[in-house]
Scaffold this active site. Structure first.
Site, mmCIF file in Angstrom:
data_model
loop_
_atom_site.group_PDB
_atom_site.id
_atom_site.type_symbol
_atom_site.label_atom_id
_atom_site.label_comp_id
_atom_site.label_asym_id
_atom_site.label_seq_id
_atom_site.Cartn_x
_atom_site.Cartn_y
_atom_site.Cartn_z
ATOM 1 N N GLU A 7 0.848 -1.209 0.000
ATOM 2 C CA GLU A 7 0.000 0.000 0.000
ATOM 3 C C GLU A 7 0.876 1.250 0.000
ATOM 4 O O GLU A 7 1.877 1.332 0.719
ATOM 5 C CB GLU A 7 -0.908 0.044 1.228
ATOM 6 C CG GLU A 7 -1.937 -1.053 1.334
ATOM 7 C CD GLU A 7 -2.910 -1.194 0.160
ATOM 8 O OE1 GLU A 7 -2.861 -0.396 -0.791
ATOM 9 O OE2 GLU A 7 -3.706 -2.134 0.214
ATOM 10 N N GLY A 22 -12.358 0.965 -0.351
ATOM 11 C CA GLY A 22 -10.996 0.522 -0.652
ATOM 12 C C GLY A 22 -10.950 -0.563 -1.713
ATOM 13 O O GLY A 22 -9.955 -1.247 -1.875
ATOM 14 N N ASP A 60 -4.485 0.795 -8.982
ATOM 15 C CA ASP A 60 -5.892 0.423 -9.093
ATOM 16 C C ASP A 60 -6.307 0.248 -10.553
ATOM 17 O O ASP A 60 -6.915 -0.752 -10.933
ATOM 18 C CB ASP A 60 -6.788 1.493 -8.451
ATOM 19 C CG ASP A 60 -6.473 1.671 -6.978
ATOM 20 O OD1 ASP A 60 -5.653 0.902 -6.456
ATOM 21 O OD2 ASP A 60 -7.045 2.590 -6.354
ATOM 22 N N TYR A 78 -4.669 11.662 1.767
ATOM 23 C CA TYR A 78 -3.891 10.883 0.783
ATOM 24 C C TYR A 78 -2.829 11.753 0.084
ATOM 25 O O TYR A 78 -1.654 11.407 0.050
ATOM 26 C CB TYR A 78 -4.851 10.286 -0.250
ATOM 27 C CG TYR A 78 -4.189 9.383 -1.276
ATOM 28 C CD1 TYR A 78 -4.212 8.006 -1.136
ATOM 29 C CD2 TYR A 78 -3.541 9.911 -2.395
ATOM 30 C CE1 TYR A 78 -3.620 7.171 -2.074
ATOM 31 C CE2 TYR A 78 -2.946 9.089 -3.335
ATOM 32 C CZ TYR A 78 -2.990 7.727 -3.176
ATOM 33 O OH TYR A 78 -2.411 6.913 -4.110
HETATM 34 C C1 GLA Z 1 -5.509 4.208 -3.578
HETATM 35 C C2 GLA Z 1 -4.807 4.720 -4.822
HETATM 36 C C3 GLA Z 1 -3.701 3.762 -5.273
HETATM 37 C C4 GLA Z 1 -2.780 3.385 -4.125
HETATM 38 C C5 GLA Z 1 -3.598 2.963 -2.894
HETATM 39 C C6 GLA Z 1 -2.724 2.734 -1.695
HETATM 40 O O1 GLA Z 1 -6.243 3.044 -3.838
HETATM 41 O O2 GLA Z 1 -5.712 4.893 -5.879
HETATM 42 O O3 GLA Z 1 -2.970 4.335 -6.327
HETATM 43 O O4 GLA Z 1 -1.895 4.422 -3.818
HETATM 44 O O5 GLA Z 1 -4.568 3.923 -2.550
HETATM 45 O O6 GLA Z 1 -1.899 1.643 -1.893
#
Ligand code: GLA
Length: 382
Positions: free
Chosen positions: A31, A119, A167, A217
């Site tokens: 992550e 998530g 993602d 974030y």
């Molecule tokens: C979100 C972002 C990803 C990644 C995750 C953490 O899902 O879209 O790019 O950074 O958080 O791993």
């Protein structure tokens, strides 16, 4: 769901649409490593968004979000809008236009079962599914990786989240029964069989909804970049946290803010954990994968400060069961789901325990999902 959305489309627009599906994703480990040029280990899942799409001759984009029962109509020079969900689609059109393609207007009906803010990358599913559909319908000839990058840029420019590539990559490149190990710097990837022997993956949703764009974030990303600036002034070969070691970080500690030090330490350690977990998975050592996942949670909670008390408690509850080998917060953080690796024979007991314990503490049930690792975005051939 597919038939319903298709019927709704025909009802609204009186033509037969083409149908597409685009999945959510899980991430076994890795992550906040993606935007630090590191490694991740995600997989696409059988929770998905389904799209019905057909060109129209009105010169306007007409979108119907079936789950929200909300309708939006937009001109073909796409602006950002107050309708948050529509920006995920409009942003994709804008990216294609930026590449010099004229995108004819379309009608869209979409809906699905990827929980929002959990998530599981409902936003990447939305962007990638629409990008894939436009590419297929208008024969633009974009490669899959082009579609991944345009979807990621949609998130940066239309949603305001400076996300990494994990993602969108997982959503597009997912493969049934496989996880994908992605090097987020070179974009080299490898699918390998997702075999957990006697164990299964269980997702528990805390129902604490995160909206990453307005969360910390982007701040986390910035704090890591601050660290790289200091590190690279001493070690010019360091271009991102992927290149740094813990020893180098220690040498620079006095020049870093406390927060920046903590964020960098987490990312450097997490990268190593992904590599350890991949090796363990290849030799069938599920216990070691689980151990790495617990360690990731510790790091996400204490060093990266991207967990929340509800999720920390879910992981604590999981720890009390000898049938669980690993559990952690999954995705961007600040809420959402945990991912746990649980002995197959004890999955039902685990779910019951989690529900009871979580309910006792928060007076709200945690929602638990069984998932199947599935293919990435594709067209549904009816
Ligand atoms: C979100 C972002 C990803 C990644 C995750 C953490 O899902 O879209 O790019 O950074 O958080 O791993």
């Amino acid at each position: 769901m597919i038939q319903e959305l298709q019927a709704k489309f025909i009802d609204l627009y009186s033509v037969t649409p083409r149908m597409f599906r685009s999945p959510g994703r899980i991430n076994i480990i890795g992550e906040h490593t993606d935007y630090n040029d590191g490694f991740v280990l995600p997989a696409a899942i059988d929770k998905e968004i389904v799209f019905a799409v057909a060109p129209n001759t009105t010169g306007t984009f007409r979108f119907y979000a079936a789950d929200l029962n909300d309708f939006g109509e937009f001109p073909d020079i796409v602006p950002q809008t107050d309708k948050k969900w529509a920006n995920y689609l409009l942003g994709v059109v804008a990216q294609m236009q930026k590449k010099g393609f004229s995108v004819p207007s379309v009608d869209v009906v979409f809906g699905g079962n990827v929980p929002l803010g959990a998530g599981l990358s409902s936003s990447a599913a939305l962007e990638c599914g629409f990008a894939f559909a436009l590419n297929a319908i208008f024969d633009f000839g974009f490669s899959t990786i082009d579609l991944v990058k345009m979807s990621q840029l949609t998130e940066h420019e239309f949603v305001g989240l400076r996300c990494g590539i994990m993602d969108q990559f997982a959503v597009m490149f997912g493969k049934k029964d496989s996880v994908v190990r992605l090097d987020c710097r070179s974009l080299e990837y490898q699918h390998f069989p997702f075999i957990l022997n006697d164990y299964a993956i269980v997702l528990c949703n805390s129902n604490v909804k995160h909206e990453l764009a307005s969360s910390e974030y982007n701040v986390r990303r910035h704090e890591g970049e601050e660290g790289v600036r200091v590190l690279s002034s001493h070690y010019p070969e360091i271009r991102s946290l992927r290149d740094a070691t813990l020893e180098q970080l220690e040498c620079c500690k006095s020049e870093l803010s406390e927060k920046s030090y903590m964020r960098c330490k987490y990312v450097i350690e997490e990268n190593q954990r992904v590599l350890t977990a991949c090796e363990a998975m290849l030799r069938g050592d599920v216990e070691m994968v689980g151990k790495m996942m617990y360690a990731t949670h510790e790091g996400m909670s204490k060093l990266y400060e991207a967990s929340c008390k509800e999720i920390d408690e879910m992981v604590d509850i999981a720890r009390t069961s000898s049938a669980v080998v690993g559990s952690r917060i999954m995705g961007g953080g600040f809420g959402g789901c945990t991912i746990s690796v649980v002995k197959k024979s004890a999955v039902e007991d685990f779910k019951q325990m989690m529900n009871e314990q979580y309910y006792k503490r928060y007076n709200t049930p945690s929602v638990i999902y069984d998932i199947v690792v599935s293919d990435g975005t594709n067209e549904i051939m009816l």
